[in-house]
Design a protein around this motif. Structure first.
Motif, PDB file in Angstrom:
ATOM      1  N   GLN A 163      39.773  47.056  18.207  1.00 25.17           N
ATOM      2  CA  GLN A 163      38.830  47.196  19.313  1.00 25.17           C
ATOM      3  C   GLN A 163      39.033  46.110  20.368  1.00 25.17           C
ATOM      4  OE1 GLN A 163      35.070  47.212  17.244  1.00 25.17           O
ATOM      5  NE2 GLN A 163      34.912  49.432  17.368  1.00 25.17           N
ATOM      6  N   SER A 164      39.203  44.876  19.915  1.00 30.06           N
ATOM      7  CA  SER A 164      39.376  43.758  20.845  1.00 30.06           C
ATOM      8  C   SER A 164      40.645  43.914  21.656  1.00 30.06           C
ATOM      9  CB  SER A 164      39.420  42.428  20.076  1.00 30.06           C
ATOM     10  OG  SER A 164      38.192  42.194  19.446  1.00 30.06           O
ATOM     11  N   MET A 165      41.733  44.293  20.994  1.00 26.38           N
ATOM     12  CA  MET A 165      43.001  44.447  21.703  1.00 26.38           C
ATOM     13  C   MET A 165      42.934  45.602  22.704  1.00 26.38           C
ATOM     14  SD  MET A 165      45.806  43.637  18.702  1.00 26.38           S
ATOM     15  CE  MET A 165      47.215  43.635  19.806  1.00 26.38           C
ATOM     16  N   LEU A 166      42.235  46.669  22.338  1.00 26.96           N
ATOM     17  CA  LEU A 166      42.120  47.811  23.235  1.00 26.96           C
ATOM     18  C   LEU A 166      41.309  47.452  24.483  1.00 26.96           C
ATOM     19  CD1 LEU A 166      42.682  50.782  23.819  1.00 26.96           C
ATOM     20  CD2 LEU A 166      40.585  51.350  22.567  1.00 26.96           C
ATOM     21  N   ILE A 167      40.158  46.795  24.293  1.00 22.35           N
ATOM     22  CA  ILE A 167      39.329  46.417  25.439  1.00 22.35           C
ATOM     23  C   ILE A 167      40.082  45.430  26.330  1.00 22.35           C
ATOM     24  CG2 ILE A 167      37.187  45.306  26.172  1.00 22.35           C
ATOM     25  CD1 ILE A 167      35.897  46.262  23.609  1.00 22.35           C
ATOM     26  N   MET A 168      40.764  44.459  25.693  1.00 24.87           N
ATOM     27  CA  MET A 168      41.510  43.477  26.471  1.00 24.87           C
ATOM     28  C   MET A 168      42.609  44.140  27.296  1.00 24.87           C
ATOM     29  SD  MET A 168      44.106  40.544  25.276  1.00 24.87           S
ATOM     30  CE  MET A 168      45.304  41.873  25.133  1.00 24.87           C
ATOM     31  N   MET A 169      43.353  45.057  26.675  1.00 21.22           N
ATOM     32  CA  MET A 169      44.422  45.743  27.395  1.00 21.22           C
ATOM     33  C   MET A 169      43.873  46.661  28.480  1.00 21.22           C
ATOM     34  SD  MET A 169      47.236  44.562  26.283  1.00 21.22           S
ATOM     35  CE  MET A 169      48.518  45.712  26.749  1.00 21.22           C
ATOM     36  N   PHE A 170      42.689  47.206  28.259  1.00 19.77           N
ATOM     37  CA  PHE A 170      42.069  48.074  29.261  1.00 19.77           C
ATOM     38  C   PHE A 170      41.836  47.313  30.565  1.00 19.77           C
ATOM     39  CE2 PHE A 170      38.302  49.898  31.346  1.00 19.77           C
ATOM     40  CZ  PHE A 170      38.708  51.218  31.482  1.00 19.77           C
ATOM     41  N   PHE A 171      41.547  46.014  30.455  1.00 15.97           N
ATOM     42  CA  PHE A 171      41.292  45.214  31.652  1.00 15.97           C
ATOM     43  C   PHE A 171      42.536  44.498  32.173  1.00 15.97           C
ATOM     44  CE2 PHE A 171      36.903  45.452  29.961  1.00 15.97           C
ATOM     45  CZ  PHE A 171      36.271  45.932  31.106  1.00 15.97           C
ATOM     46  N   THR A 172      43.336  43.896  31.281  1.00 15.97           N
ATOM     47  CA  THR A 172      44.445  43.066  31.748  1.00 15.97           C
ATOM     48  C   THR A 172      45.673  43.873  32.165  1.00 15.97           C
ATOM     49  OG1 THR A 172      45.201  42.720  29.464  1.00 15.97           O
ATOM     50  CG2 THR A 172      43.750  41.059  30.417  1.00 15.97           C
ATOM     51  N   LEU A 173      45.899  45.038  31.534  1.00 12.68           N
ATOM     52  CA  LEU A 173      47.078  45.847  31.876  1.00 12.68           C
ATOM     53  C   LEU A 173      47.035  46.300  33.346  1.00 12.68           C
ATOM     54  CD1 LEU A 173      49.640  46.855  30.471  1.00 12.68           C
ATOM     55  CD2 LEU A 173      48.444  48.960  29.893  1.00 12.68           C
ATOM     56  N   PRO A 174      45.940  46.908  33.814  1.00 10.50           N
ATOM     57  CA  PRO A 174      45.909  47.299  35.237  1.00 10.50           C
ATOM     58  C   PRO A 174      45.899  46.094  36.173  1.00 10.50           C
ATOM     59  CG  PRO A 174      43.755  47.619  34.250  1.00 10.50           C
ATOM     60  CD  PRO A 174      44.704  47.323  33.118  1.00 10.50           C
ATOM     61  N   ALA A 175      45.280  44.972  35.739  1.00  7.75           N
ATOM     62  CA  ALA A 175      45.243  43.781  36.596  1.00  7.75           C
ATOM     63  C   ALA A 175      46.649  43.242  36.827  1.00  7.75           C
ATOM     64  CB  ALA A 175      44.361  42.708  35.966  1.00  7.75           C
ATOM     65  N   GLY A 176      47.432  43.157  35.745  1.00  5.03           N
ATOM     66  CA  GLY A 176      48.792  42.648  35.860  1.00  5.03           C
ATOM     67  C   GLY A 176      49.687  43.559  36.685  1.00  5.03           C
ATOM     68  N   ILE A 177      49.617  44.867  36.435  1.00  8.68           N
ATOM     69  CA  ILE A 177      50.465  45.829  37.158  1.00  8.68           C
ATOM     70  C   ILE A 177      50.032  45.945  38.618  1.00  8.68           C
ATOM     71  CG2 ILE A 177      51.258  48.218  37.249  1.00  8.68           C
ATOM     72  CD1 ILE A 177      52.326  46.542  34.879  1.00  8.68           C
ATOM     73  N   GLY A 178      48.726  46.034  38.847  1.00  4.82           N
ATOM     74  CA  GLY A 178      48.215  46.145  40.215  1.00  4.82           C
ATOM     75  C   GLY A 178      48.549  44.921  41.051  1.00  4.82           C
ATOM     76  N   LEU A 179      48.418  43.727  40.450  1.00  2.00           N
ATOM     77  CA  LEU A 179      48.740  42.493  41.167  1.00  2.00           C
ATOM     78  C   LEU A 179      50.227  42.417  41.491  1.00  2.00           C
ATOM     79  CD1 LEU A 179      47.591  39.846  42.253  1.00  2.00           C
ATOM     80  CD2 LEU A 179      47.970  38.821  39.994  1.00  2.00           C
ATOM     81  N   SER A 180      51.055  42.956  40.609  1.00  4.40           N
ATOM     82  CA  SER A 180      52.499  42.973  40.860  1.00  4.40           C
ATOM     83  C   SER A 180      52.837  43.874  42.055  1.00  4.40           C
ATOM     84  CB  SER A 180      53.245  43.456  39.609  1.00  4.40           C
ATOM     85  OG  SER A 180      54.630  43.456  39.817  1.00  4.40           O
ATOM     86  N   SER A 230      43.748  48.913  49.092  1.00 10.14           N
ATOM     87  CA  SER A 230      44.545  49.301  47.922  1.00 10.14           C
ATOM     88  C   SER A 230      43.822  48.975  46.619  1.00 10.14           C
ATOM     89  CB  SER A 230      45.909  48.593  47.958  1.00 10.14           C
ATOM     90  OG  SER A 230      46.630  48.922  49.115  1.00 10.14           O
ATOM     91  N   ILE A 231      43.157  47.816  46.567  1.00 16.67           N
ATOM     92  CA  ILE A 231      42.416  47.424  45.351  1.00 16.67           C
ATOM     93  C   ILE A 231      41.259  48.388  45.109  1.00 16.67           C
ATOM     94  CG2 ILE A 231      40.897  45.662  44.378  1.00 16.67           C
ATOM     95  CD1 ILE A 231      42.743  43.571  45.745  1.00 16.67           C
ATOM     96  N   ILE A 232      40.533  48.742  46.170  1.00 15.73           N
ATOM     97  CA  ILE A 232      39.414  49.690  46.018  1.00 15.73           C
ATOM     98  C   ILE A 232      39.925  51.043  45.514  1.00 15.73           C
ATOM     99  CG2 ILE A 232      37.683  51.026  47.281  1.00 15.73           C
ATOM    100  CD1 ILE A 232      37.293  48.560  49.083  1.00 15.73           C
ATOM    101  N   ALA A 233      41.034  51.506  46.079  1.00 16.39           N
ATOM    102  CA  ALA A 233      41.612  52.783  45.643  1.00 16.39           C
ATOM    103  C   ALA A 233      42.020  52.714  44.172  1.00 16.39           C
ATOM    104  CB  ALA A 233      42.821  53.135  46.509  1.00 16.39           C
ATOM    105  N   GLY A 234      42.652  51.604  43.782  1.00 15.34           N
ATOM    106  CA  GLY A 234      43.063  51.436  42.389  1.00 15.34           C
ATOM    107  C   GLY A 234      41.884  51.423  41.440  1.00 15.34           C
ATOM    108  N   LEU A 235      40.806  50.714  41.830  1.00 18.78           N
ATOM    109  CA  LEU A 235      39.602  50.657  40.992  1.00 18.78           C
ATOM    110  C   LEU A 235      38.973  52.036  40.810  1.00 18.78           C
ATOM    111  CD1 LEU A 235      37.863  47.385  42.256  1.00 18.78           C
ATOM    112  CD2 LEU A 235      38.696  47.821  39.941  1.00 18.78           C
TER     113      LEU A 235
END
Length: 539
Positions: free
Chosen positions: A334-351, A507-512
């Motif tokens: 559960q922890s890994m899933l929630i963490m990836m749910f937030f950090t995966l799009p943040a890392g890719i979107g920021l890139s 772009s950030i608003i669209a991504g969100l």
């Protein structure tokens, strides 16, 4: 139990993220008030303060969290209260010693920073003054941190979350209001304004301590009843408690130093490596500086993983102590899933938005082309660093401290060797790739030890992650498409800076919108947030 675990994790993660975002945003108005020279003076104070704060706490807050969780689960609530009493005394003592040390050493540190005969920048007397003012915070922050550790170990994340936000809000209000009044109302100097700003660390710590103390007093009836009715009320010898606590604390210190160690490897090797590769020293220093600035942005989503680790350790320790391997596996997934749910799009979107975001935050005068390139490579590191932080927390929760230290050491060695070999062939991307691979080695080692320790199965987690990964791809395409369209539509008259701001925000608003809209349709993620909501209303 599971709902409480998810809710506690959510609250502490939200509080930490709010605190980090506030700590990032206030830099803009504060720099406008005191200027770059004033901000440099502010940094001179916080450098030695941060080091002595780490030394004075020696990893004890998280160690206390683990200790309290273990003995509460064994039915000995008295042990946690005994530790709290002696721990606060120990932290007051170590904080006091650190305060005296920093206060006495302030003149020597100031001279080392700006030079006794330097007259073109900040004066030695001003640097000495701000270092002495920030040193007062050492008298309260360590003791406050022990209180946080006790509440987290008792699986009560509310007081910790609230105190984290209150500390940051009071600190930032003190910084901005104090600096404004001194400069614009009392017509004081920038040095005086910065002095007030660094003293804000004490004000914020005092406010947080009051919140935690109030929560403890409010719950003392329940705490006393738990202690009196606990099945195993054995009085542990204080030396036994301290010995066990230090055994927990050392790995926490080493884990907390992992990311700074990687940073310092770059700081102390990049200049020489790039000069050897044909760059001038000025070019090498620019690369070094831009990498550190990019890491500031990467650290924002990483704060999620830090909060997860703080809340995860006592929960996993509790389940592991009871021998509930299935519950431990569920908490990890559960922890890994929630963490990836937030950090995966943040890392890719920021890139994807690296260049406009870098220009928006740091301005167009700070090597935006180089900054955009480095941030594009560095942004996904948020995912790798988050996985390392989370797997390290899990390792400590299941008593794999020695193995954790070994994994960190192997990763650091890989980082050093790759820094030496990749700069020549990959140039600017070399140190970043070395960071990825160094932390990846540590993560793989941690996952292997976790699987061996509790029989963790990756298949269910990877199945749930597949849906999140697909959504991230859709979000990434949407962000890239919106960015391209806005760039085409935007008139050249807006200029580079304002153009970057508009491109980034739209772009950030669209991504969100795309990501959150799709996220509610993923069953595994939806179930987690329904659990948080239901448990919040039932609490």
């Amino acid at each position: 139990m599971q709902n409480r675990f998810i809710r506690g994790t959510f609250f502490l993660t939200a509080a930490t993220l709010i605190s980090k975002v506030l700590g990032f945003i206030y830099i803009i108005p504060f720099t406008a008030l005191v200027g770059t020279q004033g901000f440099a003076l502010y940094g001179y104070a916080y450098g030695p303060y941060t080091i002595l704060l780490s030394i004075s706490t020696i990893g004890l807050p998280l160690a206390v969290s683990k200790f309290v969780a273990k003995y509460n689960e064994l039915g000995n609530y008295r042990a946690g209260l005994t530790l709290l009493k002696y721990g606060i005394c120990l932290m007051i003592l170590s904080g006091g010693i650190s305060f005296v040390l920093l206060y006495v050493l302030a003149p020597y540190l100031a001279e080392a920073v700006v030079g006794a005969n330097e007259s073109s920048g900040n004066k030695v007397e001003d640097v000495q003054s701000v270092i002495r003012l920030v040193s007062f915070a050492l008298m309260i922050i360590p003791a406050m941190s022990i209180f946080r550790g006790y509440f987290q170990g008792s699986q009560s994340m509310g007081p910790s979350a609230m105190s984290t936000v209150i500390e940051q809000v009071v600190r930032i209000a003190f910084i901005l209001v104090g600096a404004y009044l001194i400069i614009h109302v009392f017509e004081g100097t920038v040095a005086n304004a910065v002095g007030a700003a660094v003293f804000a660390a004490f004000a914020g710590g005092a406010a947080a301590f009051c919140v935690l103390l109030f929560s403890f007093i409010k719950r003392r009836g329940v705490i006393k009843r738990q202690r009196d009715e606990s099945p195993d009320n054995e009085n542990l010898p204080i030396f036994s408690i301290i010995k066990e606590l230090i055994g927990y604390a050392i790995p926490f210190v080493i884990t907390g130093l992992a990311i700074p160690v990687y940073q310092n490897i770059d700081i102390f090797t990049i200049n020489e490596l790039f000069v050897s590769a044909g760059y001038t020293l000025g070019e090498a220093e620019t690369i070094n500086s831009v990498m550190r600035m990019s890491l500031i942005l990467v650290m924002v989503p990483l704060s999620l993983a830090t909060a997860f680790g703080m809340s995860l350790i006592p929960e996993i320790t509790s389940s592991f102590t009871r021998g509930k391997a299935k519950e431990v596996n569920s908490q990890i997934s559960q922890s890994m899933l929630i963490m990836m749910f937030f950090t995966l799009p943040a890392g890719i979107g920021l890139s994807i938005l690296a260049k406009p975001v870098y220009a928006m935050i740091f301005g167009t005068g700070n090597s935006p082309e180089l900054g955009g390139f480095i941030l594009q490579w560095y942004a996904p590191a948020a995912i790798v660093l988050a996985l390392f932080t989370l797997t390290a927390a899990i390792m400590q929760g299941i008593d794999q401290q020695k193995q954790l230290i070994a994994g960190i050491a192997i990763g650091v060695l890989v980082k050093i060797l790759l820094n030496l070999t990749l700069v020549g062939s990959l140039e600017v991307a070399g140190p970043i790739i070395a960071t990825y691979l160094g932390f990846s080695v540590s993560i793989l080692f941690n996952v292997y030890r976790i699987k061996k320790g509790v029989g963790f199965k990756m298949a269910p987690f990877l199945h749930s992650l597949r849906e999140v990964a697909l959504l991230v791809i859709v979000m990434g395409l949407a962000v890239w498409g919106v960015k391209a369209l806005v760039e085409l539509w935007l008139p050249a008259s807006f200029g580079d800076f304002y153009g970057s701001v508009i491109i980034s925000i739209i772009s950030i608003i669209a991504g969100l919108l795309v990501y959150l809209g799709g996220g509610v349709r993923i069953r595994s993620v939806r179930n987690l947030f329904i659990s948080i909501k239901n448990d919040s209303f039932s609490a």
